[in-house]
Structures are given as C-alpha cells and as structure tokens.
Design an enzyme around this catalytic site. Structure first.
Site, PDB file in Angstrom:
ATOM      1  N   GLU A   1       1.761   5.691   7.349  1.00 31.76           N
ATOM      2  CA  GLU A   1       2.568   6.073   7.381  1.00 31.76           C
ATOM      3  C   GLU A   1       3.931   7.152   7.818  1.00 31.76           C
ATOM      4  O   GLU A   1       5.051   6.598   7.843  1.00 31.76           O
ATOM      5  CB  GLU A   1       3.200   5.757   5.523  1.00 31.76           C
ATOM      6  CG  GLU A   1       2.565   5.033   4.934  1.00 31.76           C
ATOM      7  CD  GLU A   1       3.059   3.694   5.275  1.00 31.76           C
ATOM      8  OE1 GLU A   1       4.233   3.631   5.753  1.00 31.76           O
ATOM      9  OE2 GLU A   1       2.337   2.583   4.988  1.00 31.76           O
TER      10      GLU A   1
ATOM     11  N   GLY B   1       0.735  -1.345  -0.244  1.00 33.70           N
ATOM     12  CA  GLY B   1       0.464   0.365   0.238  1.00 33.70           C
ATOM     13  C   GLY B   1       0.981   1.065   0.284  1.00 33.70           C
ATOM     14  O   GLY B   1       0.281   2.292   0.143  1.00 33.70           O
ATOM     15  N   ALA B   2       2.036   1.211   0.769  1.00 40.08           N
ATOM     16  CA  ALA B   2       2.755   2.039   0.694  1.00 40.08           C
ATOM     17  C   ALA B   2       3.598   2.281   1.939  1.00 40.08           C
ATOM     18  O   ALA B   2       3.591   0.759   2.632  1.00 40.08           O
ATOM     19  CB  ALA B   2       2.196   3.649   1.588  1.00 40.08           C
ATOM     20  N   MET B   3       4.661   2.817   1.390  1.00 43.10           N
ATOM     21  CA  MET B   3       6.009   2.777   2.859  1.00 43.10           C
ATOM     22  C   MET B   3       6.674   3.724   3.562  1.00 43.10           C
ATOM     23  O   MET B   3       7.058   4.917   1.829  1.00 43.10           O
ATOM     24  CB  MET B   3       6.963   1.925   1.491  1.00 43.10           C
ATOM     25  CG  MET B   3       8.838   1.987   1.996  1.00 43.10           C
ATOM     26  SD  MET B   3       8.183   0.178   3.856  1.00 43.10           S
ATOM     27  CE  MET B   3       9.808   0.616   3.812  1.00 43.10           C
TER      28      MET B   3
END
Length: 879
Positions: free
Chosen positions: A303, A266-268
């Site tokens: 995040e 999804g995201a980092m």
C-alpha cells in the site's frame, strides 16, 4: 434472472472525459442517523470538447437535497436523475456546481462508499464507491485537488481524518468539532478517504533521503494499542527500501494507516490515509503467526508503494487496473524477498499462482491481464490482475535486467507524474530505455489463459552437441479460441554428472542464460558438451507457464540434490511427489493396493538430514502438493481418490519417518528465539510446525504429548497455532476439541485470532463436515456481515476442505448457494467472491458438474440479483 440487464463496459469504447475538475471542496457532517455531504466542484469543459456535451455525474443511493450552479438553485426541470446518475444537459464551459446529498452510512452493509464499522465511520471508494457519497465524475481519469472538512460529535468522534495534511480545526456548537484536510496532489475519487472515530494513535517519524521529517501514525481501536509497533517498523523499512531501490521519496508531511474490522479487501492505498483490514495490520508475537507478520510486512509495503505506482501515476480506466496492481505486487514481492528468503518467497508466490490463478485462467472468468470488457469492475480484482500481472512485470525485469528496468521505471514516473495512464505507457517507457521492440511482449496483457511450453532434448555424442526443442501453445479461453505466440523468457542451466553447471556456448560461456521463446517453436544447440547433461529449466519460475519436460525419476532426484537454483530444487521434489500421488490416485480408482515407493521415503528422509538446506526450505519440501493443486493438474478430478491418496501418502511417510520427525523437532527447539523475528528463528519455527503437521497424519502418544506441551508453553502464536492445527488434523477428535475450547477461552476477545480459530476448523477435512460448518455459523462469535468471518468459515471450507465441500450428494453446493443468495442482498462483492468454487464444475465428473450447475441456475433465477453475482453466474452457465 432479474429483468434488469445492466450494460457491459468495453475497453474499445473508452472516451476521454468531456470535463475536468479544477478543485473539489467537501464538507461531510456526520450524525448518528446519517451524513450530510456538501460538495463544491469547480468544473471546466476540456478544450476541444463539444460545446453542447451534457455533464453526467455518477451517483447511487443518494438523496439529493440541493443543487446549485454558480450559486443559483436549480429547478427540478433543469437536471435529470436516475438510479445511477445526475445529468445537466446545458452547462457553461466553466462553472461551479454545488450539491448537498443525504446518505445513511449506518445502513450501508455493502461496505462501499461511506459506511459504519462498529463505532467508526470509514470509507472504501475503489473502484466505484465515491458515487455512493455524493454526485461526482467517479472515474479514474478525472483527477482533482481535494479539500475536505469533516464535522462530528467531539466526544464520540475525536479523531477526524482525510487525505493530505491537516490545515484547520476547531470547535462547533452542541459539542461538535471539525477538522479540514488539504491534499495538494491531484487524485481520482477512488483514492478519497475519510475516517471518524474514537481511536488510539501510535506515532513515529521517518526522515527521507532529502532530510524531510514525516509524521507516521497508525490509528486502531483502543484495545489494539499494543499491536501497532510491527506495522510502524515495517512501514519505515518499506519507505527506506523504496528510496534506495526505486528512488521514490514520500511527498506529504504525514502518512496514516487506520485499522478497520469490517472491510471487503485487504487494504486500500488512499493518498496519505491507507485504510487496512484489521487482520492485515495488527500484530504482536503472542497473537500473530510468523506468516501473519510476513503478510503484514508485505501489505504495508504494497500500500505504501502505491503512493507512486498507483497514486502519483494512476490508471486511465479500470481495464488498466494491473498497471498499478501488477507493478506494485511485483515491487512488494521483491521487497519481501529482500527482507527474508528469496527462494522461499518465490515458492510461496508460485504456489498461489499455479493453484489458484491457473485455475482462474482455465475457468469461465478467464480474462487477460488487461480485460476487454466487464459488467461489474469489482469482479476483476482477481489473481490474474494482481499475481499474473506481477509476473508480467517480472518478465520485463528478467528481459531487461535490473539496471534498464530501474531506468525504465524512473522514466515512467517522471513522464507520467500526476497523470492517469495505461499499460501501454508503462511498456513504452521500458521499450524506450532498452531500445527493444516490446510490441509482441504486450500480448501478455491482451491474451488470456496459461501458456504451455513443451521441451524435448536430444544429445549427439559424436558432435558433442546437446539440443533443446521448445514448443509453445495456449489453450482456448472464453472469447479467445486462438492465441498468437508469447514472448516467454526461460531461464536455464545445464548440469554435468558431477552436479556442476556447464558453461553455455549460446551465452558466451555463462552458466545460466535466459532464452526468449517468441515463436511457436524454437531450437537451441549447445556445443562442446562432453556428455549428456541434465537441464534445469524455468529457473526461479521465470515465466507464468506450464512447462513439460520428460524428466526421469533419476533426473528429478539429481536436480533435487545438485541444482543451484533453490526454487527448482523444490520444483523437482514437487514433481516427484506429484508423480507418486498420481499413481496412488490411479491405484485408488482401480482398487489396487496402495504403496508409497521406498525410494520416495528415502528422498524425504534425506531432505530432513540435508545440512545444506535451511530449515525454511526443508519446511516447504516436507509438504506434499495440496489437494487444490492436484485437482488443478487433473484433466478430470476425482476428489475422493485425490484425498484418499494424499492422506495415505502422508500417513505412510509419518510412520516411516517416526524416528526422524521427533529428532528434527527437537533440533528446532529454540525457546530463546520466542520473541525473535529473525530469518533463522522464523525458519526454526516453520520446520518445527511442518514436522508436527506431517506427524499428525499418524499420531502416537509422543505426538500428543509434544503437541499438548507446545500448546501450553508456546511463546509465540506460531507455535501455539501450529500445535492447535496439528491436533485438529489428527485422529483424536476429543483431544482436538479440548484444544480448540482452550484456545477459544484464551483468545475470545481478540477478533483477529478468532478468525484463525474459525479457519483452522473449517479447513480441516478430519474435523469439519457440512453439519459442523453450520454449527460454526451459529457460534456467537460469528458475524454473517463481517467479510473476515465469512472468509474464515465459508471461504476456508469451500476452498480447502475439498472432500467435504464436494460431498457426493451436493449438499454443500446447495448450502453455499443459500449463503450467496442471502449475502447478495447485503454485500454483493463478497457474495460474488464466494461464488467462485461453484464455477469450477468443468474439473469434475458429470454428477458433480450437474449439481454445481443446478445451484448456479438457482442463484441466477433469483430476482434483483446484483451485477457482481450475475456476471459470474451467467458466464459460468454459458461456459
């Protein structure tokens, strides 16, 4: 299976690194045919380590071009290479190691390390991707300060980004240029990030509580320039919330987000440079649903919160993954609850937990929140690590209370800033500030499976004593046949006949109390109870357990009407619905006539008319338990009977409420709210589209008129997509296809919307069988190498369109196996995740179980199978 048998990694075998890195200097030169990566590592042997300990660096798919120790070129005989490492057997205690490697990002379809997404270079290094960029001590407990210089063609890649703050830039010969970034905070290599491309930059500023001005930037493809505003505003809200609730201020001068179309996750949370799957950050009202906005708000916050719970304090090893993920999921859930409806947020989170995570707990990949071993770490980015891990943190919050929990988190951040630590360190901080012994509580980290709590009640009218008896157990799971008792916080209240919460004698007269069940059995006596009450148990789902209490239908109805806990009102309705559906499943299997009790219909009608409920809550109460949930609850799931029973119930309800549904729909029409994301406007749209969803089960001429009008005139994607979904799930396939065609014609240039177009078809049992899915995968807009497209078609079909995926002949199982085998050669991470539906065979009858097992065996027999897929398949076959 392949003859290549990689070794299992065990938590018990952890050893601290023999070397530390004082600093890292990287120069990454990007070309169209590949990338030259030059690294300079200042290495020091850790004091107390063995003097003859070799230096072993991780590396995969790298072409070594040069290796120098303190400036001297090393001969081939002075080091050893294999497919996964580079080893120097004799090194001094302190030295500089320089290395040049050549890599080919354009050919990297694994989307790990440095790769090409469309016209952009980008990275994904968690968990072990950095070793695909250069040789390195690629483990989370090796932290260093990074200085990164990126060189590329200026015309093609005017934007060059990495972690930290920009410190230098300039022109180079042949139309090239460079930018140098310096990150002053020590970090492990999994947090490294690099991006190069021709991108639009949307900017804003944020002033911290100490008065520092932070430069905020979102980088996107130019055609998405109008989709950045919401994420920027969400980022600022998250930054302010983290200051106010946790006292955490951002530390760099700049915070950046980059949207990438091809991304496994999804995201980092890379330090200062978060890389996002485009679907998790790009938004505008006409192209994004309210659920999409909520998801983006949560992921942006998640995040960003990692800057402290994950970056400044990181995990010592990958067994501690939930240290950062569980804690941060809890933080983003609390943030989302503060931004919207706390009750609705809790309902949504628990629905995922009980449908998917409980299934994971009961399957072959069942593992503790802190696993004891793994073959491939990518397989442990699971709901157990994230969602159950968050529930463990939530239980600590419940047991300690907000004030002590905040003091514990402050101590944790202050004590371990700049360190790589363990879940034990996190719990130790909470134990220290609270003065509690949390040794037994830590079993939540080490024992797998979903605990079950059974409660029995008795009432002594003469003594005016009400008694609750609790019993806990946990089913056997792979490697853990027996479990010790957990500490289970059970939030409870008692209600009298008038619907008033009683003062509790065990809690000094408080009307709600948290009981800590810490033994196999426990008994509570409530004194001075004038008449038998109705208990409200596990309020706000205070522990991730299965709770069994023999409520009568009258008691469920009573709590549905009177419970002051919004979650438990929904829970009682779900229990009533489940009870009704399970009877229908039994009737289908026995060939008896099907009937939905009039009493249940009356309950649903009263919910629609209940002015005390907000529309968002009604939208949740209007939806029957999903087929996935019913399968999870069954001892042996009859997919066809479950599907038929649920569809019959929906049709019966839609017909019985035919006069009510249009009225509620009209009540929710507020065109002036089309551009509003207020809680009230979102609730109106949620209920309006939930009404259409139920109405689609028994569509009439008015339904189609309403749907077509809403589709044509919708001012938001929520309403347009809601009308589309209702049409797709209604009985008129011609009208559905016409609406799908119109939607595609309108949105074919928007990749994020096309993902929704794919998924609404793939998930629909009414619209899509296996033949239709095969056609979708031949559509020009479908890309087999794009994870989002795969999830939208294959993922939606296998996890939501259950009656067709579990077709009696096993054809869908074979088709999924074909795709896994093909994909494993390109992207093992996504191949492994798509394998999960085939691992749930124990829930089904003998025939389906055998068909699934045959496909797992066929996958297992493939040569050169990846570690990712091999681990999942082998555990499933041995389960």
């Amino acid at each position: 299976m392949s003859d290549n048998n990689p070794a299992m990694t065990y938590l018990k075998d952890y050893q601290a690194p023999a070397f530390e890195l004082e600093s890292v200097d990287l120069v990454v030169r990007l070309y169209e045919e590949g990338a030259l990566v030059s690294s300079t590592l200042r290495v020091q042997r850790i004091q107390g380590g063995q003097a003859d300990e070799p230096l072993r660096l991780h590396g995969e798919d790298l072409e070594l071009r040069s290796l120098r120790l303190d400036g001297r070129e090393l001969a081939a005989a002075e080091f050893q290479q294999d497919a996964e490492s580079l080893t120097l057997h004799r090194v001094p205690d302190r030295f500089v190691l320089s290395c040049d490697t050549w890599i080919k990002p354009q050919e990297n379809k694994r989307l790990e390390g440095l790769y090409r997404s469309r016209q952009m270079f980008c990275t994904q290094c968690e968990a072990e991707g950095f070793r695909r960029i250069t040789y390195y001590l690629d483990r989370p407990d090796v932290m260093s300060v990074f200085r990164t210089r990126i060189e590329a063609d200026r015309a093609q890649y005017p934007i060059l980004l990495s972690n930290g703050n920009p410190v230098e830039s300039g022109d180079l010969p042949d139309g090239r240029h460079f930018v140098t970034w310096h990150d002053p905070f020590r970090k492990p290599s999994y947090l490294f990030a690099l991006v190069a491309g021709d991108l639009h930059c949307q900017r804003d500023r944020f002033t911290t509580q100490s008065g520092r001005s932070i430069d905020l930037r979102i980088y996107v493809d130019h055609q998405n320039a109008d989709k950045c505003d919401f994420a920027l505003a969400a980022l600022k809200r998250a930054m302010r919330w983290d200051e106010e609730v946790y006292g955490r201020e951002y530390d760099l001068d700049i915070f950046m987000i980059v949207a990438v179309d091809d991304f496994n996750m999804g995201a980092m949370e890379n330090k200062g440079l978060n890389i996002f799957n485009s679907s998790c950050v790009l938004a505008k009202q006409e192209a994004t649903t309210d659920a999409g906005f909520e998801r983006i708000e949560a992921i942006v916050a998640h995040e960003y919160f990692h800057n402290w719970s994950g970056n400044r304090v990181t995990c010592r090893d990958w067994f501690q993954l939930s240290l950062k993920e569980g804690f941060t999921v809890f933080r983003d859930a609390e943030y989302s609850a503060d931004m919207g409806s706390r009750t609705v947020k809790r309902i949504e989170d628990v629905s995922v937990l009980r449908t998917a995570q409980f299934a994971e707990d009961a399957g072959p990949m069942s593992h503790p929140v802190r696993p004891a071993s793994y073959l491939e770490i990518s397989n442990f980015y699971t709901l157990t690590i994230y969602e159950k891990g968050a529930e463990v943190v939530r239980m600590l919050y419940t047991l300690l209370g907000p004030e002590l929990f905040r003091r514990g988190s402050d101590l944790y951040f202050e004590r371990h800033d700049g360190q790589a630590v363990t879940t034990d360190d996190f719990v130790a901080a909470m134990a220290e500030v609270s003065g509690r012994d949390l040794t037994q509580f830590k079993r939540w980290y080490d024992q797998s499976g979903t605990p079950e709590v059974r409660v029995k009640a008795s009432y002594d009218a003469k003594a005016q004593r009400y008694t609750l008896q609790f019993t806990q157990s946990c089913p056997p799971t792979p490697g853990q046949p027996e479990k010790l008792p957990f500490v289970i916080p059970i939030r409870l209240a008692l209600f009298d006949a008038a619907g008033t919460a009683l003062p509790l004698s065990v809690a000094d007269g408080a009307r709600e109390w948290v009981y800590e069940l810490s033994e196999t059995t426990g008994i509570l006596h409530f004194e001075a109870v004038a008449a038998q009450p109705v208990p409200s148990l596990l309020r706000m789902f205070s522990a991730p357990v299965k709770l069994y209490f023999d409520y009568s239908d009258d008691e469920l109805l009573f709590l549905l009407q009177h419970d002051t806990d919004g979650f438990n009102r929904w829970e009682m309705q779900q229990r009533l619905s489940q009870r009704m559906l399970e009877q229908l499943v039994s009737d289908v299997q026995a060939g008896r006539p099907l009937e939905v009790p009039e009493r249940f219909i009356a309950v649903m009608r009263s919910i629609l008319a209940d002015a005390s409920l907000d529309d968002a809550m009604v939208s949740k109460l209007l939806v029957l338990p999903t087929e996935q949930y019913l399968i999870e609850q069954a001892q042996e799931a009859d997919v066809d009977a479950i599907h038929r029973a649920r569809e019959f119930a929906r049709q019966t309800l839609a017909q019985a409420l035919r006069a009510d549904l249009p009225q509620v729909y009209q009540r929710c029409q507020h065109p002036e709210e089309d551009n509003s994301l207020t809680q009230e406007a979102v609730a109106h749209r949620a209920l309006k589209n939930a009404v259409l969803g139920l109405w689609s089960a028994a569509p009439d001429a008015q339904f189609y008129e309403v749907c077509e009008a809403q589709f044509r005139t919708a001012g938001t994607m929520t309403d347009q997509y809601g009308a589309l979904a209702a049409m797709v799930n209604a009985s008129d396939r011609a009208k559905a296809q016409a609406t799908l065609d119109a939607f595609y014609e309108q949105w074919q240039q928007d990749q994020q919307v096309l993902e929704q177009w794919f998924s609404v078809q793939s998930a629909s049992a009414h619209h899509s069988d296996l033949a239709y899915i095969k056609q979708l995968m031949q559509h020009p807009a479908f890309e087999f190498t794009n994870p989002n497209k795969l999830r939208s078609v294959l993922g939606a079909f296998c996890n939501q369109n259950l009656v067709n995926f579990h077709a009696d002949d096993g054809s869908a199982y074979a088709f999924l196996a074909d795709q896994i085998i093909r994909l494993d050669k390109l992207n093992p991470q996504i191949a492994s995740r798509l394998t999960t539906p085939l691992t749930r065979g124990r829930k089904f009858g003998t025939k389906r179980k055998a068909l699934m097992r045959a496909q797992l065996q066929r996958i297992a027999d493939q040569p050169s199978l990846s570690k990712d897929v091999r681990e999942l398949v082998s555990k499933s076959l041995g389960y």
